[in-house]
Write an enzyme that holds these catalytic residues in place. Structure first.
Site, PDB file in Angstrom:
ATOM      1  N   LYS A  31      -5.599  17.902 -12.176  1.00  0.00           N
ATOM      2  CA  LYS A  31      -4.773  19.005 -11.680  1.00  0.00           C
ATOM      3  C   LYS A  31      -3.317  18.871 -12.115  1.00  0.00           C
ATOM      4  O   LYS A  31      -2.635  19.855 -12.370  1.00  0.00           O
ATOM      5  CB  LYS A  31      -4.880  18.966 -10.151  1.00  0.00           C
ATOM      6  CG  LYS A  31      -4.332  20.133  -9.409  1.00  0.00           C
ATOM      7  CD  LYS A  31      -4.710  19.968  -7.929  1.00  0.00           C
ATOM      8  CE  LYS A  31      -4.205  21.090  -7.086  1.00  0.00           C
ATOM      9  NZ  LYS A  31      -4.625  20.960  -5.680  1.00  0.00           N
ATOM     10  N   GLN A  43      -0.003   1.309  -1.567  1.00  0.00           N
ATOM     11  CA  GLN A  43       0.876   0.140  -1.497  1.00  0.00           C
ATOM     12  C   GLN A  43       0.076  -1.135  -1.272  1.00  0.00           C
ATOM     13  O   GLN A  43       0.177  -2.107  -2.003  1.00  0.00           O
ATOM     14  CB  GLN A  43       1.888   0.324  -0.362  1.00  0.00           C
ATOM     15  CG  GLN A  43       2.876   1.443  -0.584  1.00  0.00           C
ATOM     16  CD  GLN A  43       3.853   1.583   0.564  1.00  0.00           C
ATOM     17  OE1 GLN A  43       3.769   0.884   1.574  1.00  0.00           O
ATOM     18  NE2 GLN A  43       4.794   2.497   0.428  1.00  0.00           N
ATOM     19  N   GLU A 110      -4.227  -7.174   6.309  1.00  0.00           N
ATOM     20  CA  GLU A 110      -3.885  -5.908   6.963  1.00  0.00           C
ATOM     21  C   GLU A 110      -4.737  -5.767   8.219  1.00  0.00           C
ATOM     22  O   GLU A 110      -5.612  -6.589   8.492  1.00  0.00           O
ATOM     23  CB  GLU A 110      -4.100  -4.728   5.999  1.00  0.00           C
ATOM     24  CG  GLU A 110      -3.083  -4.751   4.851  1.00  0.00           C
ATOM     25  CD  GLU A 110      -3.252  -3.607   3.864  1.00  0.00           C
ATOM     26  OE1 GLU A 110      -3.658  -2.515   4.266  1.00  0.00           O
ATOM     27  OE2 GLU A 110      -2.979  -3.830   2.673  1.00  0.00           O
ATOM     28  N   HIS A 224      -2.364   7.187   9.234  1.00  0.00           N
ATOM     29  CA  HIS A 224      -1.707   5.890   9.040  1.00  0.00           C
ATOM     30  C   HIS A 224      -0.629   5.757  10.107  1.00  0.00           C
ATOM     31  O   HIS A 224       0.125   6.696  10.349  1.00  0.00           O
ATOM     32  CB  HIS A 224      -1.091   5.803   7.640  1.00  0.00           C
ATOM     33  CG  HIS A 224      -0.714   4.411   7.259  1.00  0.00           C
ATOM     34  ND1 HIS A 224       0.382   3.765   7.791  1.00  0.00           N
ATOM     35  CD2 HIS A 224      -1.290   3.518   6.413  1.00  0.00           C
ATOM     36  CE1 HIS A 224       0.455   2.534   7.279  1.00  0.00           C
ATOM     37  NE2 HIS A 224      -0.559   2.369   6.444  1.00  0.00           N
ATOM     38  N   ARG A 268      -6.562   1.027  12.708  1.00  0.00           N
ATOM     39  CA  ARG A 268      -5.507   2.031  12.521  1.00  0.00           C
ATOM     40  C   ARG A 268      -5.513   3.153  13.541  1.00  0.00           C
ATOM     41  O   ARG A 268      -4.469   3.629  13.947  1.00  0.00           O
ATOM     42  CB  ARG A 268      -5.682   2.673  11.151  1.00  0.00           C
ATOM     43  CG  ARG A 268      -4.988   1.920  10.115  1.00  0.00           C
ATOM     44  CD  ARG A 268      -5.074   2.611   8.810  1.00  0.00           C
ATOM     45  NE  ARG A 268      -4.582   1.651   7.844  1.00  0.00           N
ATOM     46  CZ  ARG A 268      -4.646   1.791   6.552  1.00  0.00           C
ATOM     47  NH1 ARG A 268      -5.175   2.864   6.046  1.00  0.00           N
ATOM     48  NH2 ARG A 268      -4.169   0.872   5.761  1.00  0.00           N
ATOM     49  N   HIS A 328      -3.666  10.412   6.497  1.00  0.00           N
ATOM     50  CA  HIS A 328      -3.633   9.465   5.383  1.00  0.00           C
ATOM     51  C   HIS A 328      -4.910   9.491   4.548  1.00  0.00           C
ATOM     52  O   HIS A 328      -4.846   9.478   3.326  1.00  0.00           O
ATOM     53  CB  HIS A 328      -3.421   8.065   5.975  1.00  0.00           C
ATOM     54  CG  HIS A 328      -3.277   6.978   4.968  1.00  0.00           C
ATOM     55  ND1 HIS A 328      -2.341   7.008   3.971  1.00  0.00           N
ATOM     56  CD2 HIS A 328      -3.946   5.800   4.818  1.00  0.00           C
ATOM     57  CE1 HIS A 328      -2.427   5.894   3.240  1.00  0.00           C
ATOM     58  NE2 HIS A 328      -3.411   5.162   3.723  1.00  0.00           N
ATOM     59  N   ARG A 363     -11.766   3.987   8.267  1.00  0.00           N
ATOM     60  CA  ARG A 363     -11.765   3.093   7.091  1.00  0.00           C
ATOM     61  C   ARG A 363     -10.962   1.819   7.350  1.00  0.00           C
ATOM     62  O   ARG A 363      -9.861   1.860   7.901  1.00  0.00           O
ATOM     63  CB  ARG A 363     -11.146   3.825   5.905  1.00  0.00           C
ATOM     64  CG  ARG A 363     -10.997   2.989   4.655  1.00  0.00           C
ATOM     65  CD  ARG A 363     -10.420   3.808   3.528  1.00  0.00           C
ATOM     66  NE  ARG A 363      -9.091   4.271   3.827  1.00  0.00           N
ATOM     67  CZ  ARG A 363      -7.972   3.636   3.495  1.00  0.00           C
ATOM     68  NH1 ARG A 363      -8.033   2.492   2.851  1.00  0.00           N
ATOM     69  NH2 ARG A 363      -6.806   4.136   3.806  1.00  0.00           N
TER      70      ARG A 363
HETATM   71  C1  SIN Z   1      -1.102   0.466   3.451  1.00  0.00           C
HETATM   72  O1  SIN Z   1      -0.556  -0.174   2.572  1.00  0.00           O
HETATM   73  O2  SIN Z   1      -0.826   0.341   4.638  1.00  0.00           O
HETATM   74  C2  SIN Z   1      -2.156   1.470   3.075  1.00  0.00           C
HETATM   75  C3  SIN Z   1      -3.331   0.773   2.570  1.00  0.00           C
HETATM   76  C4  SIN Z   1      -4.556   1.606   2.771  1.00  0.00           C
HETATM   77  O3  SIN Z   1      -4.480   2.751   3.194  1.00  0.00           O
HETATM   78  O4  SIN Z   1      -5.644   1.063   2.548  1.00  0.00           O
END
Ligand code: SIN
Length: 489
Positions: A31, A43, A110, A224, A268, A328, A363
């Site tokens: 696109k 990130q 994370e 997010h 999350r 997100h 996720r």
């Molecule tokens: C983040 O860096 O917090 C996003 C990573 C992700 O969405 O998997």
């Protein structure tokens, strides 16, 4: 075989490269410019490298837990088992993941991961590094690339995809193909606040719906937790909390432990709702405190975030920064089997546009780049295998709505409606209201002709499907949260 790949994030580029290397004639249609899209903004990194005490089994268990039990165990097993090969392939294609002095890959952590297992590049610029390497790899091949081309629709005859219709510079074109691989990403721009780049308007899912493909789990939209609450949406990676940053209320208290024993590293959806509730109570955004990590570490490990926060007037090494959730990632999408086949013969879907079953109701962080690479490669490998599944569904026609006072449709009004009623915290009344308004808008919408009008039509179609799916799921699970007091009203 003549293969068209629509989209050029990690999933599309991986599928295109594998298909080309297998001898197919490949065209990538995208696109924007090649590599535009969500991947370049990622990130955190790619989950899947296991240090001492960690294993693919643990990664699978974390993925299942984050998915609130709704992930498909077989798809998750494929993801974690094949992840190592795809990460090795990214390295071979030129992605320089960050390494320590001993040359070992540095592993980040994370939320909802029981171990540090996330490889990253350029500190917090993993997606950009992947995108650069894969775009360069494609440019070295004879793959045809058609940029600035909008997917208007799939061409389907006798239940089989034969190609795509495109809009290029406002002119309609058709591209014939033996197989079409959708890799168009999600639909973040359904919402007023999103981390997704402009253009993430669910075009692939909408086209698949119109073609009669089975779509599922659209009610599972991941928000997010930590977007900088100042200026255009900018994501502050979960990896910052993984390194030890905390979330505090206006009195400096770590409020997320009220919601979950893992506090800031809870899944999350839990953290996002805790933030939204706390911000509502105190009437101002909560803050992310990364000051304990120190200026040098923050600049070295998170150079992108360091640069942007400073540009916006924050010194995050000295003061906590205001953060707020934003849409997100879409866990649902075009239902596929383990080889990316949709329910329409000849149509594959990979990456965020697909619903492989890996993500369930929520996720796990840094599983999406991995999923794009793993299932992108699998779809390419399946191109010339026998087509084993086909189960088209009929798209409900827009309802004829009785004449009543209607607010006018515009995209901003739709995004605000979705944010308020089909967002982080939902009620049955709110979902019914949203569905009625969206149906009004759809029933009176003119047939689209420009790319922007097609995007609006796609967003409206997905808004209706999302609100309907949310209403159909009467119990809160994962990212779908109904306000308990109103459940069953
Ligand atoms: C983040 O860096 O917090 C996003 C990573 C992700 O969405 O998997």
């Amino acid at each position: 075989m003549n293969v068209v790949v629509v989209g050029s994030g990690i999933a599309g580029l991986t599928a295109a490269l594998h298909a080309h290397e297998a001898g197919h004639i490949v065209t990538i249609v995208t696109k924007g410019a090649l590599g535009d899209g969500c991947t370049g903004f990622a990130q955190g990194g790619v989950a899947g490298v296991y240090g001492p005490g960690d294993s693919a089994e643990r990664h699978a268990a974390d993925t299942m837990d984050a998915g609130a039990g709704l992930s498909d165990a077989v798809a998750v097993e494929v993801l974690v088992e094949e992840g190592a090969a795809r990460i090795a392939e990214l390295i071979a294609r030129g992605v320089a993941f960050d390494r320590g002095a001993d040359d070992e890959l540095l592993l980040g952590r994370e939320a909802a991961h029981s171990h540090a297992r996330i490889v990253h590049a350029g500190g917090d610029a993993t997606g950009a590094a992947i995108s650069r390497a894969l775009v360069a790899a494609v440019r070295r091949t004879r793959i045809t690339v058609t940029e600035q081309a909008f997917l208007a629709d799939l061409i389907v005859t006798d239940g089989t995809v034969r190609g795509i219709r495109l809009l290029i510079d406002g002119t309609a074109r058709a591209l014939v193909a033996d197989a079409v691989i959708l890799a168009t990403g999600g639909a973040g721009h359904l919402y007023a606040h999103t981390t997704n780049p402009v253009g993430t308007t669910g075009d692939g899912i909408a086209a698949a719906l119109r073609a009669g493909a089975e779509v599922a789990d659209l009610e599972f939209v991941q928000f997010h937790p930590t977007i900088l609450a100042e200026g255009p949406a900018f994501l502050v990676s979960e990896a910052v909390r993984g390194e030890g940053a905390t979330l505090i209320d206006d009195e400096g208290r770590r409020f997320t432990f009220d919601s979950h024993p893992d506090g800031e590293l809870a899944p999350r959806d839990v953290v996002s709702r805790a933030i939204a509730r706390q911000a509502g109570v105190q009437g101002s955004p909560v803050r992310l405190d990364a000051t304990m990590l120190g200026a040098r570490m923050l600049a070295a490990r998170f150079p992108t975030i360091d640069r942007v926060t400073r540009k916006r007037g924050f010194d995050w090494a000295r003061e906590p920064i205001p953060v707020t959730p934003a849409a997100h990632y879409l866990m649902g999408g075009v239902v596929t089997d383990l080889e990316g086949r949709s329910s329409v013969r000849g149509l594959f879907a990979v990456g965020e546009v697909a619903r492989t079953g890996v993500h369930g109701a929520n996720r796990l962080a840094s599983n999406s780049l991995l999923e794009g690479a793993v299932f992108g490669a699998r779809a390419a490998a399946a191109l010339d295998r026998p087509w084993l599944r086909s189960r088209s569904v009929r798209l409900p026609r827009p309802e004829t709505v009785p004449n009543r006072d209607r607010s006018a449709f515009d995209r901003t009004a739709l995004q605000q409606l979705m944010w308020e009623e089909v967002g982080l915290i939902r009620t049955r009344d709110g979902l019914e209201h949203a569905l009625a308004v969206v149906r009004d808008w759809r029933a009176t919408a003119a047939a689209p002709s420009t790319a922007a009008e097609h995007e609006d039509a796609n967003l409206l179609l997905l808004a209706e499907a999302t609100a309907s799916a949310a209403l159909a799921r009467t119990v809160s699970v994962g990212a779908h949260h109904l306000e308990p007091a109103l459940i069953g009203v």
